[in-house]
Structures are given as structure tokens and as C-alpha cells.
Design an enzyme around this catalytic site. Structure first.
Site, short mmCIF file in Angstrom:
data_model
loop_
_atom_site.label_atom_id
_atom_site.label_comp_id
_atom_site.label_asym_id
_atom_site.label_seq_id
_atom_site.Cartn_x
_atom_site.Cartn_y
_atom_site.Cartn_z
N GLU A 285 0.86 -1.18 0.00
CA GLU A 285 0.00 0.00 0.00
C GLU A 285 0.89 1.23 0.00
OE1 GLU A 285 -2.49 2.86 -0.23
OE2 GLU A 285 -3.18 0.78 -0.44
N CYS A 380 -14.10 -1.15 -7.93
CA CYS A 380 -15.42 -0.86 -7.37
C CYS A 380 -16.08 0.20 -8.25
CB CYS A 380 -15.30 -0.39 -5.93
SG CYS A 380 -16.92 -0.31 -5.11
#
Length: 451
Positions: A285, A380
């Protein structure tokens, strides 16, 4: 002034002034204000309801005020939006909605603005929502603009949704999708496989074998008691992680990578599956703050999951992996139920840069696969530029080195019930989930295998 209204107002101001995320800020503000259950519920409905329908309320406020919303002071406008939501979409008495909102304007914008606010709110209260919709829609310049006013979606989002549904031969579902985006989602949870079971009285989710919904009680209390092995997680997110882990049998010793891991919900599912199958998992990340969320998310799984903090385009190449999850940064148009401000915050101008990043991340992941390795490309968002087009570009650039697996068949093999996933017009194996059809976020899932 009711404290719940103040909390909702301050959250709206932070969303509009500082690009805050309501789903992250509001719970903290509720806790700091010490709101009881009833007032916390009121603050939540005021905040999310107002943000979801903001475009519609702005059209109504502009009509009632006789001026464009751009000409209304921002602090007054947010108060009027809250007032409009109470008057038109909640069972709040007119005098209470008007008086509380005028008091809010007095406290935040000064006495001088109260007369204007009172007049606007009184005009809004003269008609129910259905009449206001008919009135503002009559000025629409196109069918898409009319839909945008009725369902509070920007026109560019409506057009993107229509194209995505048309690709499945389901364009007639557009209004159902728009309506679903404006309904508050229920709380869905996951029990990490092999580590914990769902409560005996819980209702199993229809499509994810590890998901459930509580019959009652406080979800956060259950999360705390389970030491991170139970979590709140959308069913679509669960399926996206399981699509990668169950696309093929796991061989002991496999190496996995979650390339864009924050906030870590999918990483935790991968970790539990890796533990059960004898695989090793790494996560990455870029943001140090968000990387900490990933470490916390996997803390309940007894597996060492190293979390790096690098640009995924560079990080992927440091090794050869058997499975890689690319849960790419995207417009988030598939999660408008949960993050309603995203529909007003994003614009078509945001898409090209995101698409470039998505393409580069997927390319890096593909190049990091071992022979026979599988990458799951997940967004998404149902926007075809972020989904089908990105995959097509990467497949074209890699020629015969890649084959696409049938993600719809994989999800069908996972799901306890039949799952409605029509084949896209391009003949790809991509699986597209939808709020109105599946009750999930609009997750797009593509599976690619390196030959």
C-alpha cells in the site's frame, strides 16, 4: 439546537470544504459528541440522506430561492440542504425542521442570513417531494438530465451506468440501479474462513459463503469480541477476494501479493485463505497511513503478512507470484450507496488519469506472475473505461501470454445460490456485480492467467 443536527452539519461542511469522507468522519464526530443511539441514527440519516440527494435538493433550493446555489454562501447552503432533507424526505414536523435549520444558520452564518433561510425553507415546505420533482424535472433539457434530477446522479454517471448495463443487455435496469444507489445499504459481515464461524442466529449472505448478516445487536461489538476475525465487509468485496483464491486449487508454497491493499478487508480474506492452503501472502500500500490500516486488518490472522509501502507499479516486479490481487484505485462509482459524496466529487475529467494508472498497475502485476499464475483485476466501478477497456488494452499488449478465465463461472461455483451474471457483449469472462441486482457494491472482477 439539536446536537445531532449540528454533527450532521459539521460533517457536511468538512466534506465540502476539506474533501473529508463522511463514512470516516461521521462515526468519530458522533463519538466525540456523545450522541445516544437515537441521536446517532438521526445524525447518520441527516448526513447520508442529504449527501445522496444533494443534486436534487440543490435544484429545489435554487428554485425556492430564486438564485443559483453558487450564489448562496456555502455555510448557508449546507444548512438549507439539511433542512430540505428533513422537510421532503423525513418525518420531521415542518416547524421543527424550519426552526432548527434557521437556528443553525444563525449560529454558523449570523443573524443576517436567517431571514433568507427562513423564506427558502417555507417555500420548500409548501410542496411535497413528488411535486418538487415534477417541477424541477420540467426544466430538464434531456432525459438523462431528468433522471439526474429525479435520482440525484450527475448526468455523466448516468450515461456511464447505461453503457455498462447495455453491455449486458440490461439497459432497462437503469432506474432500478439509480434507486438502489439512494437506499442505505444493510450491514454485511464476514467470518474469516477457517478461523471463526458466523453466529448461530445470523443470516447467511446469498452469494458469499463467508458472509452473514446479524439478526440484531451491535456489529462493532461482535468485531471487537472476535479479535479481527469477524469484520464488516460488503459481500461484493468478499467475492472479489474469493474469486482469486478459488479460481484454481491452492498448491502449498504458492506466493500471493495484494498489490493495492488498503484498507485491508480483502487482504484479511486472502490471508485466511492463504493460511488454510499453505500459501504465503505479501501486501503493498503506497500510503503509510493506509498501510497501517492493512496491518491492523490482518492482525487477527495467525500468518505473517509483510506490508510494503511502495508504488505498486514498482513493487509488483520484485518477485514472481502465483496469485495477485489488483484492487485498483478507481472512481468508486460502484459504492455510491456507502460514499454518496463521491458522485458529486468525481467528474469525467478524473477518468483518463485513473485508467492510465489502472492499466499500468495491471500490466505490472501481469509481468510479475509466474507461469500459470492468476491475477484478479478488481474495481469498485462498473465504468467500462475502467473495466473492460483496461483489460482489453493489457491483453492486447501481452498477446498470447495471457488467457482470460471465466470469472462468472468461478463466482457461480462459490455461491450457495444461483447468481445472475449475464455475459458481456464483448464475450469476456468478466463478472459485474450490481447493487440493484445482487445487493452488493458494483464490483467488476476479471481473472487473467499467464501462460
Amino acid at each position: 439546537m439539536n446536537l445531532a443536527r449540528r454533527v450532521a452539519y459539521e460533517t457536511l461542511r468538512a466534506v465540502h470544504e476539506s474533501d473529508a469522507y463522511a463514512n470516516l468522519l461521521l462515526p468519530r464526530e458522533i463519538t466525540l459528541a456523545g450522541l445516544d443511539t437515537a441521536d446517532a441514527g438521526l445524525a447518520t440519516e441527516l448526513t447520508y440522506g442529504t449527501l445522496r440527494l444533494q443534486g436534487t435538493y440543490d435544484a429545489i433550493i435554487a428554485d425556492a430561492a430564486g438564485r443559483a446555489t453558487e450564489d448562496i454562501d456555502a455555510d448557508v447552503l449546507d444548512a438549507l440542504r439539511l433542512g430540505a432533507h428533513q422537510l421532503l424526505s423525513m418525518r420531521v414536523a415542518t416547524h421543527a425542521a424550519v426552526n432548527e435549520t434557521v437556528d443553525l444558520v444563525r449560529d454558523t452564518a449570523g443573524k443576517k442570513a436567517t431571514g433568507f433561510a427562513n423564506a427558502v425553507l417555507r417555500r420548500i415546505s409548501e410542496r411535497p417531494l413528488a411535486e418538487w420533482l415534477d417541477r424541477v424535472e420540467s426544466a430538464a433539457r434531456s432525459d438523462d438530465e431528468r433522471l439526474g434530477l429525479r435520482y440525484a446522479h450527475p448526468v455523466w454517471v448516468i450515461r456511464a451506468f447505461r453503457r455498462a448495463l447495455t453491455a449486458e443487455g440490461r439497459a432497462d435496469e437503469l432506474e432500478d440501479l439509480l434507486a438502489a444507489d439512494n437506499a442505505a445499504p444493510g450491514v454485511t459481515m464476514t467470518a474469516l474462513p477457517g478461523l471463526v464461524d458466523a453466529p448461530a442466529d445470523a443470516e447467511a449472505t446469498p452469494y458469499s459463503p463467508i458472509g452473514f448478516r446479524l439478526a440484531g445487536g451491535d456489529p462493532e461489538r461482535l468485531v471487537r469480541q472476535a479479535s479481527g476475525r469477524v469484520r464488516v465487509q460488503d459481500e461484493g468485496s468478499q467475492l472479489a477476494a474469493l474469486a482469486l483464491t478459488r479460481a484454481a486449487p491452492i498448491r502449498g508454497g504458492e506466493r500471493w501479493l495484494d498489490l493495492c491493499a488498503a484498507p485491508g478487508g480483502k487482504t484479511a480474506v486472502l490471508a485466511a485463505e492463504a493460511l488454510a492452503g499453505g500459501a504465503a501472502l505479501e501486501a503493498n500500500e503506497l500510503s503509510p497511513i493506509r498501510a497501517r490500516l492493512v496491518r491492523h486488518s490482518v492482525s487477527g490472522v495467525p500468518l505473517d503478512v509483510p506490508v510494503s509501502e511502495e508504488d505498486g507499479r514498482d513493487r509488483a516486479g520484485r518477485g514472481r507470484y502465483d496469485r495477485i490481487l489488483v484492487d485498483a484505485p478507481c472512481t468508486g462509482l460502484g459504492a455510491l450507496r456507502r460514499r454518496p459524496e463521491a458522485r458529486w466529487r468525481k467528474s469525467p475529467a478524473d477518468v483518463p488519469a485513473l485508467v492510465d494508472l489502472q492499466r499500468e498497475l495491471l500490466t505490472a502485476a501481469v509481468d510479475a506472475l509466474a507461469p500459470g499464475g492468476i491475477v484478479a483485476y478488481v474495481t469498485c466501478s462498473p465504468h467500462l473505461a475502467e473495466t473492460a477497456a483496461v483489460v482489453a488494452d493489457v491483453r492486447r499488449s501481452r498477446g498470447d501470454a495471457l488467457e482470460e478465465l471465466d470469472a462468472r463461472a468461478v463466482l457461480a461455483s462459490i455461491s450457495p445460490r444461483e447468481i445472475d451474471l449475464p455475459e458481456p457483449a464483448d464475450g469476456s469472462g468478466r463478472a459485474q456485480l450490481w447493487p440493484h441486482r445482487h445487493g452488493t457494491d458494483a464490483m467488476s472482477i476479471t481473472l487473467l492467467r499467464r501462460r
